[in-house]
Motif scaffolding. Sequence first.
Motif, PDB file in Angstrom:
ATOM      1  N   TYR A 174       0.841  -1.268  -0.023  1.00 27.07           N
ATOM      2  CA  TYR A 174      -0.068   0.202  -0.066  1.00 27.07           C
ATOM      3  C   TYR A 174       1.187   1.138  -0.020  1.00 27.07           C
ATOM      4  CZ  TYR A 174      -3.306  -3.556   1.432  1.00 27.07           C
ATOM      5  OH  TYR A 174      -3.950  -4.625   1.162  1.00 27.07           O
ATOM      6  N   CYS A 175       0.617   2.377  -0.739  1.00 25.69           N
ATOM      7  CA  CYS A 175       1.416   3.511  -0.937  1.00 25.69           C
ATOM      8  C   CYS A 175       2.688   3.281  -1.128  1.00 25.69           C
ATOM      9  CB  CYS A 175       1.276   4.293   0.555  1.00 25.69           C
ATOM     10  SG  CYS A 175       2.084   5.854   0.725  1.00 25.69           S
ATOM     11  N   MET A 176       3.576   3.398  -0.512  1.00 29.14           N
ATOM     12  CA  MET A 176       4.920   3.133  -0.503  1.00 29.14           C
ATOM     13  C   MET A 176       5.303   1.818  -0.886  1.00 29.14           C
ATOM     14  SD  MET A 176       7.192   3.807   2.791  1.00 29.14           S
ATOM     15  CE  MET A 176       7.132   2.298   3.883  1.00 29.14           C
ATOM     16  N   HIS A 199      -2.755   1.705  -4.455  1.00 25.78           N
ATOM     17  CA  HIS A 199      -2.355   3.194  -4.496  1.00 25.78           C
ATOM     18  C   HIS A 199      -0.996   3.083  -4.447  1.00 25.78           C
ATOM     19  CE1 HIS A 199      -3.333   2.839  -0.084  1.00 25.78           C
ATOM     20  NE2 HIS A 199      -4.383   2.440  -0.480  1.00 25.78           N
ATOM     21  N   GLY A 200      -0.230   2.421  -5.191  1.00 24.33           N
ATOM     22  CA  GLY A 200       1.312   2.263  -5.051  1.00 24.33           C
ATOM     23  C   GLY A 200       1.848   3.604  -5.650  1.00 24.33           C
ATOM     24  N   ALA A 229      -5.185   4.776  -7.739  1.00 21.56           N
ATOM     25  CA  ALA A 229      -5.918   5.906  -7.253  1.00 21.56           C
ATOM     26  C   ALA A 229      -6.198   6.778  -8.176  1.00 21.56           C
ATOM     27  CB  ALA A 229      -5.371   6.566  -5.986  1.00 21.56           C
ATOM     28  N   GLN A 230      -7.473   7.282  -8.434  1.00 21.84           N
ATOM     29  CA  GLN A 230      -7.912   8.301  -9.379  1.00 21.84           C
ATOM     30  C   GLN A 230      -6.993   9.709  -9.180  1.00 21.84           C
ATOM     31  OE1 GLN A 230     -12.085   9.144  -8.876  1.00 21.84           O
ATOM     32  NE2 GLN A 230     -11.885  10.187  -6.847  1.00 21.84           N
ATOM     33  N   ALA A 261     -11.476   6.210  -6.698  1.00 25.26           N
ATOM     34  CA  ALA A 261     -11.054   6.387  -5.211  1.00 25.26           C
ATOM     35  C   ALA A 261      -9.885   7.177  -5.119  1.00 25.26           C
ATOM     36  CB  ALA A 261     -11.605   5.383  -4.435  1.00 25.26           C
ATOM     37  N   ASP A 262      -9.756   7.991  -3.883  1.00 27.46           N
ATOM     38  CA  ASP A 262      -8.375   8.831  -3.791  1.00 27.46           C
ATOM     39  C   ASP A 262      -7.449   7.820  -3.066  1.00 27.46           C
ATOM     40  OD1 ASP A 262      -9.298  10.791  -5.452  1.00 27.46           O
ATOM     41  OD2 ASP A 262      -9.941  11.826  -3.304  1.00 27.46           O
ATOM     42  N   HIS A 263      -6.156   8.317  -3.233  1.00 33.02           N
ATOM     43  CA  HIS A 263      -5.046   7.682  -2.484  1.00 33.02           C
ATOM     44  C   HIS A 263      -5.059   7.305  -1.120  1.00 33.02           C
ATOM     45  CE1 HIS A 263      -0.671   6.698  -2.489  1.00 33.02           C
ATOM     46  NE2 HIS A 263      -0.717   7.074  -1.170  1.00 33.02           N
ATOM     47  N   GLY A 264      -4.774   6.301  -0.967  1.00 36.05           N
ATOM     48  CA  GLY A 264      -5.180   5.798   0.550  1.00 36.05           C
ATOM     49  C   GLY A 264      -6.774   4.802   0.675  1.00 36.05           C
TER      50      GLY A 264
END
Length: 294
Positions: A174-176, A199-200, A229-230, A261-264
């Motif tokens: 996830y993310c990073m 959302h990488g 993520a959008q 959907a947004d980041h996270g």
Amino acid sequence: MCKDGEFDGRDLPRFNRRQFAVLSGSAALAACTGVNGSMGEVSRGPSLAESSVTIATPDGQADAFFVHPASGRHPAVLLWPDIAGLRDAFRMMARRLAERGYAVLVVNPYYRDVAGEQFEDFAAFRAGGGFDKVGPWRGKLTAEPIMRDARALIGWLDRQASVDTARGVGTQGYCMGGPFTVWTAAAVPSRVAAAASFHGGGLVDEGNPLSPHNLFEQTPDTAYLIAIAQNDDAKDPEVKTVLRRAAEAADVRAEIEVYPADHGWTVPDSPAYDRAAAERAWMELMELYTAELS
């Protein structure tokens, strides 16, 4: 990858463990208590067992959270947290996976600098100057050290009685942690059968031979789920195209999709958490693991 200021103006949710259980969709988790920090295994009702563990790597001693069904042997999953690190949100997510029949390891990605949970939740991360605090730690997490970690962590998993080594390993980030999944697959291509990035950030780094998109050809037997993520797509719309072309050129199976959907959005304590979109991502993850780890 999330950056300081990205969530300005959004409410920062605070959840207790019971609320995390409800958000994860698992009624059985609602009765769970928190990890007590001991090194011994803890029973989680009739179905799960969990423990805090320390694993030797070439770079030091990695502390991690390990949860699995209380009996039997199961496919292993290596879970990489987001920028705020190992905390209850990811322990609960790991328990949900374990309830579905997986042996799940969640590592503290910052173990080279600090041991244990650094932030109770994402709200504490923001309030405590998390972006500045983790910056020097995060800077060390390039491809080579993460690949060293992946070899050590999967090696440890394969030595556990609860892990079925006849079945492939899954990894999700996830993310990073998103690019960490591709580096994991490239580090242990004979074991990693499925990799999912949610959302990488940093999946495409043109000119870098170790950019995740340049490593698909090293993982011919890994199937990928890359959920973008959008708002990340709006900032860099070419990423999805580069990833798709790279996957096609390498002839690897890859589902690459931009979510509304947004980041996270998949992480319960994120200010961008979107339960409906998170549940959709969960179902796609389960489809991937069912197909590739069974």
